[in-house]
Motif scaffolding. Structure first.
Motif: not given
Ligand SMILES: [Ca+2]
Ligand SMILES: [Ca+2]
Ligand SMILES: [Ca+2]
Ligand SMILES: [Ca+2]
Ligand SMILES: [Ca+2]
Ligand SMILES: [Ca+2]
Ligand SMILES: [Ca+2]
Ligand SMILES: [Ca+2]
Ligand SMILES: [Ca+2]
Ligand SMILES: [Ca+2]
Ligand SMILES: [Ca+2]
Ligand SMILES: [Ca+2]
Lengths: 214, 214, 214, 214, 214, 214
Positions: C97-100, C141-143
């Protein structure tokens, strides 16, 4: 078995050819590991439809040799200035497994030192990077195949001794067994002191490596 | 388990051989990580049918070592002028997972420093690039295998302490545990100060790197 | 979640370690991006079982940094004379995934500048090559995972603001949010001005690049 | 469509960012092609989960540019002494097809010349190596997406004119269409004469190429 | 057929564009092979979704040309100091088979010599490394497509003559056929003596190759 | 069989073209192995849809030749300063197996020595790295195909003699058989002493390799 060359290789006038033992679905076989050097840049070529494990054996054998070059009287520059090719006929038969490790190592040691390989010797055993010889399977079938082919001396791992003890004595009459733990022992037995006739003369470009203490 | 070599490795006269602990479908096992160096150009070779995760562990261990070279007294030019080979016997057994991380790192540290590895020590633990040791699975089975093989000291991640507490005491009598958080602690325990006998003497070509402040 | 290291990373004495936020099938998690440099030739190594998209994020982050080197006070020669390794523990857990993207960029910026990373900060967001920050999924969920881990400041894309507004306020009490559009803003928040203690001293070979107007 | 960034990109202060038009299963979308240069050795990096056809479009665009470098006022040494990265957000969305060809070419031309890209222009069309523009599919959906995003000028292949004629006029009011046959026409329309503010200053090592008549 | 560009290519002011004939499931088609050169190091790039056999045709064509460079008046240094790109539009259509061999060779010969390609000529035929032209399939469909597109001369292998004899004469009225056995004949027919306007001027770095008799 | 070129190749004015014998599902066939050299850096290119085993045969043949270069009067510098391409038409027909080994070797020997290949000779046989010729299958079908094509002399492994003895004599009237054990014998039979007309003149850059005794 029809697939491998069943004639014993007796002509040790060429460096780099060593007899190994294979274990196939139809029984044991002798096989040959052939090593050759040509001027180049240190490339390793492997052929004969070798599987991943067998290729890793070859790479491990080469690393071992390089780390022992000085002790074995091999000029280190050969590794950088020559290409090594290891081929295992027959070319169309897929081969795998670690048991050709010591055979590959001996073929490489012969080609790099240009020393003769003892004739009528065959061997089977895995090597590790630190020079240990490890046991392999199919010993009974391999021994019988070697005997049929006229092999007189067989090199095996010490831990494969028990496999020999289970073979009926009459089948192995006239064959001498060498049980070894270390790669050095293999080379002591299988490589003669004398070089082949017309050995390769290695030549090198100028080098600029300097000594440094550590 | 028949697949790995079950004899404890006691001969620490060679640098680069460290005992790890594996967890297979049939229980725990000891395994060896073997590292060797030969003159070259900084190539890393990995063999022993290592899976992707295990290969990444080796690469991470090497990057960590490189970033700490100066602190560890390793001449940086070794990384550029020698090839590193890491092999994990047995050659035909596929192996994977991150738990050999600290074993690989210790084997590499030993070969680069030529320091002896403490004998009868085994270890299991993941490493990260910043030098953290992380917990791994299969601790109970690994401990029992180490004990059977005659291991006297075991290095584990601090977070694996709870796994030890669940093992019946009599099974682990006579084994000393070291619980660590950082790679430095592993090396302090597992590497002796003394070099092996006949250590490698590293040699280098002339270099033209200059200092520059930042 | 058992798979990632849940302890907040507070020790910002090392450059190159940044806290990101992952979203897995079992909820949110914090993860660490670790960057290290060692003398080399500009090679990029990525490890931690990263998928294709995540690898492309790392490559994009590095290109962005290179194109902004001068503005960030990074000596361009570091890119050619050092190898960069980016690792994301845990080593056996596949990640994609691109979120990092912004986490990787910040880790790289820290290691190249040797600037400290602000402690108790976490972030999640895609980057583009021109330095834009794009929204990502799994924000809630991340928060919650960040809050549980003791994170005090979270950096998100401006377009993820609406995801925060849907979270019950009591769950995010004590956490400061930074909503950003551009990579520069991320670095302004997450990188401290001060360098780490004992920063790496970069050294270079002589260079023969000449100026040419265009 | 949620997957692409729907905001029109108006800030043409950066070279190398061009708006294209994509056709997905849920309709048309605008997308951005981002190009960046950094000192290097002529490497091309492509990211954004581009498929084989789209990667070949990029390679073809670059070859076209190189063969026209002199005419376009691009110092040929940039191709050898800088690395080019082309990224297409969003990073997790697989993209393929030849229709981004002219968009990629325009982004590359902008980054190599440092010329501004005209704002509120979008384009779609395949390129060939000799600089021909070829028609592509999904025109209606792409036009509507461009209109919704605020695009004012659209560049299409001459052969796509018939696709426009089938669209109800009120949907395309206020949009100017440019129908082209050749890549040169695309660049004439989309690239402004003026360079971006603070253009990159290209620097080169000494070169020893000599003239030779043929 | 909608997939290929059906317009005959008449503008032979550019070197390196040659018309071939393809045979698809929906009948014959004309296709274009485009070759371009740019300063580089002798790299060959192939694009247009070419299959393995078609790629091997291109490589074989290039080897043939290199071995005939002197005879054809091509300065050998071009092969080392320029990169060759061969593209076959349409970029999204997979193409394979050996029948574009002589078309690729002619396109390459044109770009290396900068000689004009005769207009309204099309061709189809396999090449071998020694310069033999071999027959290919789908001749009838290819001829009809060429006729429809306005092609006036067609080059075929001598052994494809019988395929022509089976076509009703009225379908091929006004088309001249050239039946050939050797690549030299193809080039004699398809390449004009004159160079294109504004031919590329090739430049080279200093070279240190010496003559040696053999 | 329609797939291979059935005409005997009689024009031995070109070096590097040798007739082999293939065994397909529809019977025996003659095939041609074509070798060419062009200035380069020692690259080997193989084409003609060759399978893994056949590619390994080519590599083994080349290693053999390199190791015998001096004996054969081949200037070693050719291997480093020229690229070798081996192609086996027809380009679209997949081919595999080790039986083209001696054919490939002979084609390579011809191109490196520029010696003529004897006309109306065909051959089939596996080679090993030490220069041994090994038997192959499909002999009867291959012989009949050779006879049909006008071949006058056939080279086979000594061990394939029994396969000939089973063929009805009238089918092989007028064909001379050569049964060999070693590669040297193949070359003695198939290569003429005379060079081709207009042989390639090999040229080399200056070399700095020095002699060193071993
Ligand atoms: Ca992601
Ligand atoms: Ca295979
Ligand atoms: Ca075995
Ligand atoms: Ca494997
Ligand atoms: Ca594990
Ligand atoms: Ca993976
Ligand atoms: Ca992909
Ligand atoms: Ca499209
Ligand atoms: Ca494809
Ligand atoms: Ca065809
Ligand atoms: Ca194939
Ligand atoms: Ca065969």
């Amino acid at each position: 078995g029809e697939i491998f060359d069943k004639e014993i290789y007796q002509d040790n006038s060429i460096a780099g050819v060593v007899t190994g033992l294979a274990w196939t679905s139809v029984g044991g076989e002798i096989l040959f590991v052939e090593a050759s050097l040509s001027k180049g840049k240190g490339k390793l070529t492997l052929s004969g439809q070798l599987g991943e494990v067998m290729k890793e054996s070859a790479v491990t054998a080469l690393s071992y040799l390089k780390s022992k070059a000085e002790k074995m009287g091999v000029d280190y520059r050969i590794f950088d200035n020559y290409d090594l090719h290891v081929h295992v006929p027959a070319g169309a038969v897929p081969k795998d497994g670690p048991s050709a490790g010591i055979t590959m190592l001996t073929a490489m040691a012969s080609i790099f030192t240009q020393r003769k390989v003892k004739s009528k010797v065959a061997m089977t055993g895995e090597i590790t990077l630190r020079g240990k010889v490890m046991p392999v399977g199919g010993i009974k079938e391999k021994i019988l195949a070697a005997k049929r082919a006229g092999i007189k001396e067989i090199i095996l791992c010490e831990k494969n001794k028990r496999d020999i003890e289970e073979i009926d004595e009459e089948y192995i009459k006239g064959v001498t067994f060498h049980f070894v733990d270390k790669v050095e022992e293999v080379l002591d037995i299988a490589l003669l002191k004398s070089k082949v006739e017309e050995p390769m003369i290695f030549t090198f470009p100028k080098e600029n490596r300097e000594e440094a203490s550590n």
